[in-house]
Design a protein around this motif. Sequence first.
Motif, PDB file in Angstrom:
ATOM      1  N   TRP A 174      14.002  -4.030   7.456  1.00 55.82           N
ATOM      2  CA  TRP A 174      14.310  -2.809   6.713  1.00 55.82           C
ATOM      3  C   TRP A 174      15.626  -2.980   5.982  1.00 55.82           C
ATOM      4  CZ3 TRP A 174      13.281   2.079  10.204  1.00 55.82           C
ATOM      5  CH2 TRP A 174      11.975   1.993  10.739  1.00 55.82           C
ATOM      6  N   GLN A 175      15.662  -2.535   4.764  1.00 54.45           N
ATOM      7  CA  GLN A 175      16.889  -2.581   3.972  1.00 54.45           C
ATOM      8  C   GLN A 175      17.361  -1.164   3.673  1.00 54.45           C
ATOM      9  OE1 GLN A 175      16.501  -4.572   0.209  1.00 54.45           O
ATOM     10  NE2 GLN A 175      18.672  -4.369  -0.311  1.00 54.45           N
ATOM     11  N   HIS A 235      18.496   1.609   1.646  1.00 53.97           N
ATOM     12  CA  HIS A 235      18.369   1.842   0.201  1.00 53.97           C
ATOM     13  C   HIS A 235      19.357   2.895  -0.291  1.00 53.97           C
ATOM     14  CE1 HIS A 235      16.347   2.090  -3.683  1.00 53.97           C
ATOM     15  NE2 HIS A 235      16.239   3.393  -3.535  1.00 53.97           N
ATOM     16  N   TYR A 288      15.462   3.965   4.161  1.00 52.52           N
ATOM     17  CA  TYR A 288      15.262   2.525   4.298  1.00 52.52           C
ATOM     18  C   TYR A 288      14.011   2.089   3.543  1.00 52.52           C
ATOM     19  CZ  TYR A 288      18.574   2.779   8.208  1.00 52.52           C
ATOM     20  OH  TYR A 288      19.694   2.995   8.984  1.00 52.52           O
ATOM     21  N   ALA A 306      10.504  -4.275   3.995  1.00 47.20           N
ATOM     22  CA  ALA A 306      10.304  -5.467   3.176  1.00 47.20           C
ATOM     23  C   ALA A 306       8.844  -5.626   2.762  1.00 47.20           C
ATOM     24  CB  ALA A 306      10.760  -6.701   3.949  1.00 47.20           C
TER      25      ALA A 306
END
Length: 219
Positions: free
Chosen positions: A193-194, A196, A209, A212
């Motif tokens: 998870w990035q 955001h 988040y 990916a």
Amino acid sequence: MTRRKPGGPLPPNKHKKEATARQSQKQNAAGELRIIGGDWRSRKLRFPDAGGVRPTPARTRETLFNWLSFHLAGSDCLDLFSGSGALGLEALSRGAAHATLVDNNAALSTALRSNLRLLGSDSGTVICANVDTYLSQRTRPPFDIIFMDPPFRQGWLATLLPMLDAQGWVKPGGWVYVEHESDLPAPTAPASWQLHRQKTAGQVTYCLYRVAQAAGRSE
């Protein structure tokens, strides 16, 4: 006509009536939710005063749905700890194809079903269950967007974020929205998870988040 002097004892039936009235008032106490955008904009909905519900404020919802504005249309959403339904119903109003709303409080779940009927929507599914029980085993396709506003000071995120990831509850490229206490460190998100977007409003920090994409898949 003889009048009773003020300050004297109340007749027994008066005590009973006042106690009944107080109990009725308590049972009928309710909160109000206003949908702020989309097809149901400005619609007001009632929900019972149960389970310590604190709906996501209108300003926070506006920010969140601005972040998601290009991803809502036709999406399949999950609203965990749904409570008043502020996030799931707002998503439906703004074009989500379906929303699953999960809450373990029977009165709130009944109100969510009633409000969906009031809105004339058959695009919402209400599940009365504990969130961790619901998430423990996935038996349906993953969601495009998950909203999670758990009760504070109970450590829910440390348990549920890994569960969402391990059980594959979010589609690759999907989104997870989380609210947590602003005076505590951010929860540890799964490696895929990035973060955001993130913003703090008073005692609440809210994060969005991005999960990916699957290998070999482009935007």
